[in-house]
Each structure stands twice: as structure tokens, then as C-alpha cells.
Design a protein around this motif. Sequence first.
Motif, PDB file in Angstrom:
ATOM      1  N   TYR A   1      44.160  28.644 -88.625  1.00  0.00           N
ATOM      2  CA  TYR A   1      43.224  29.451 -89.416  1.00  0.00           C
ATOM      3  C   TYR A   1      41.839  29.631 -88.819  1.00  0.00           C
ATOM      4  CZ  TYR A   1      46.802  28.890 -92.947  1.00  0.00           C
ATOM      5  OH  TYR A   1      48.002  28.908 -93.623  1.00  0.00           O
TER       6      TYR A   1
ATOM      7  N   ASP B   1      46.041  28.896 -97.520  1.00  0.00           N
ATOM      8  CA  ASP B   1      46.326  30.093 -96.734  1.00  0.00           C
ATOM      9  C   ASP B   1      45.704  31.317 -97.394  1.00  0.00           C
ATOM     10  OD1 ASP B   1      48.289  31.371 -94.553  1.00  0.00           O
ATOM     11  OD2 ASP B   1      48.477  32.558 -96.397  1.00  0.00           O
TER      12      ASP B   1
ATOM     13  N   GLN C   1      47.987  38.142 -94.105  1.00  0.00           N
ATOM     14  CA  GLN C   1      47.918  36.808 -93.531  1.00  0.00           C
ATOM     15  C   GLN C   1      47.475  36.869 -92.071  1.00  0.00           C
ATOM     16  OE1 GLN C   1      51.992  35.748 -94.646  1.00  0.00           O
ATOM     17  NE2 GLN C   1      51.195  34.375 -96.238  1.00  0.00           N
ATOM     18  N   VAL C   2      47.109  35.726 -91.526  1.00  0.00           N
ATOM     19  CA  VAL C   2      46.525  35.674 -90.190  1.00  0.00           C
ATOM     20  C   VAL C   2      47.437  36.287 -89.134  1.00  0.00           C
ATOM     21  CG1 VAL C   2      45.682  34.134 -88.370  1.00  0.00           C
ATOM     22  CG2 VAL C   2      45.136  33.638 -90.752  1.00  0.00           C
TER      23      VAL C   2
ATOM     24  N   CYS D   1      42.341  33.553 -96.027  1.00  0.00           N
ATOM     25  CA  CYS D   1      42.605  34.948 -95.681  1.00  0.00           C
ATOM     26  C   CYS D   1      41.886  35.938 -96.590  1.00  0.00           C
ATOM     27  CB  CYS D   1      44.106  35.222 -95.721  1.00  0.00           C
ATOM     28  SG  CYS D   1      45.051  34.384 -94.431  1.00  0.00           S
ATOM     29  N   GLU D   2      41.761  35.599 -97.866  1.00  0.00           N
ATOM     30  CA  GLU D   2      41.215  36.551 -98.845  1.00  0.00           C
ATOM     31  C   GLU D   2      39.828  36.181 -99.363  1.00  0.00           C
ATOM     32  OE1 GLU D   2      42.507  39.492-100.156  1.00  0.00           O
ATOM     33  OE2 GLU D   2      43.947  39.382 -98.517  1.00  0.00           O
TER      34      GLU D   2
ATOM     35  N   SER E   1      40.856  33.082 -89.020  1.00  0.00           N
ATOM     36  CA  SER E   1      40.966  33.757 -90.318  1.00  0.00           C
ATOM     37  C   SER E   1      39.587  34.220 -90.792  1.00  0.00           C
ATOM     38  CB  SER E   1      41.594  32.825 -91.358  1.00  0.00           C
ATOM     39  OG  SER E   1      40.738  31.731 -91.641  1.00  0.00           O
TER      40      SER E   1
ATOM     41  N   SER F   1      49.908  38.523 -89.564  1.00  0.00           N
ATOM     42  CA  SER F   1      50.650  39.651 -90.133  1.00  0.00           C
ATOM     43  C   SER F   1      50.999  40.702 -89.095  1.00  0.00           C
ATOM     44  CB  SER F   1      49.830  40.295 -91.259  1.00  0.00           C
ATOM     45  OG  SER F   1      48.580  40.761 -90.768  1.00  0.00           O
TER      46      SER F   1
END
Length: 207
Positions: free
Chosen positions: A88, A188, A172-173, A192-193, A91, A175
Amino acid sequence: MTILPISYMGSVEYFARLLREDCVIDLGEHYVKRSERNRAAILSANGPMRLTVHVMNGNRPQQPVRDVRIDYSKRWQHQHWVSILSAYKSSPYFDHYAEHIEPFYRREWRWLVDYDMEYTRTLLRLIGSSAEPRTSESYVEAAATDLDLRGGHGCRGRHEESPTFEAEPYVQVFSDRMPFVPNLSALDLLLCEGPSAIDAVLMRCRL
């Protein structure tokens, strides 16, 4: 009422239920090994990765979950933090939240239940909720109308949601190289959000 176990870095489903249903976390149940009580799933560059908190005497039958001690004889905290960094670091919100997450891999907690509950409260706060999880010190007897989610013997992840749960997709990271993986740890989703996680995803999951 929905009855939940303690959970290490609880799943997206776990937090969606905490935020949207009448839930109680059962601190009086018996420990179930190889379950979400000490396992979580994150998304690595190679796909879903399971992280396990090491505990003492995890095979002891009918051990009260409140009596389960964390085992620090192996460097699982270091391994988990390195895995989180690897997954992450790139991210969108890692730098924003890292200082709140890292202490869970530097400090030592004696009891699994205390570690899990403090982590759960921290993730709720970072997601943007002021909710305080309701807990029960004694075993919760499920009524016919209750949804009892204590029985899972595996960390929920892809295809392991409750029958009534349907994940709301988010970016997602990884994707760009793999399909969406539902119901990973809420960490997660958070990384991401960020601040939009609660409204964009958690409040739109189908329960």
C-alpha cells in the motif's frame, strides 16, 4: 441483532455491518483458530495475502477468547508491517493514515481481544465514524431472529462473504493488473478510498 466475533483488521463486510446494523461483538465466546479473530486479508502485487497474528495455545479446546494471549516469539508484527508497506505504499492515502496504523506493529498488547478491539476502534475513527462498538463480556445466546456470524472458520475474502452480503467495488491499488477482490480487510478500502470510504462503499454494500 447481528452477533460478531472479534476481528483482526476486520473485513469490509465486518465494518459495513458495524456501521449499519444493530451489532454486538461477543467477547465471551470461545476462541476459534484459523479464523478472522487473528487473521486478515490484504491485497499484494501477487493477489490476496493472509496475515496471521500469532497466539499462544491456539489449539487449546474451548479457550475463552478473552484468555488468548499474543505470541511475540516470532516477528509477525514486522512481517505484517513490511507486507502492508509493500502492498500500500503507493496507495492514495497511505501517507495520510500510516502514522495511525504503524503503532499496531510497534507496540505489544498482551491479549488478542484488546489488540483487536483497539484496532477496530481506530479503523472506525479513521473511516470517519464516531460509533463505539457494542460488546458483551458474556456469551451471547443467538435468538432465532439474530444473524450469528461467529461460526466462520476462515478469514473471509473472495467468495467468502456472508450469503446476504454483496460488496460495493472500489478502485484497488493493483486494479490495472487484476480484477477487483471483494471483502478484504477494511484497511485496503481505507488506504484506497480515504474519507470517501464510508459513503462511497460501506453505506452502499448490500447486506
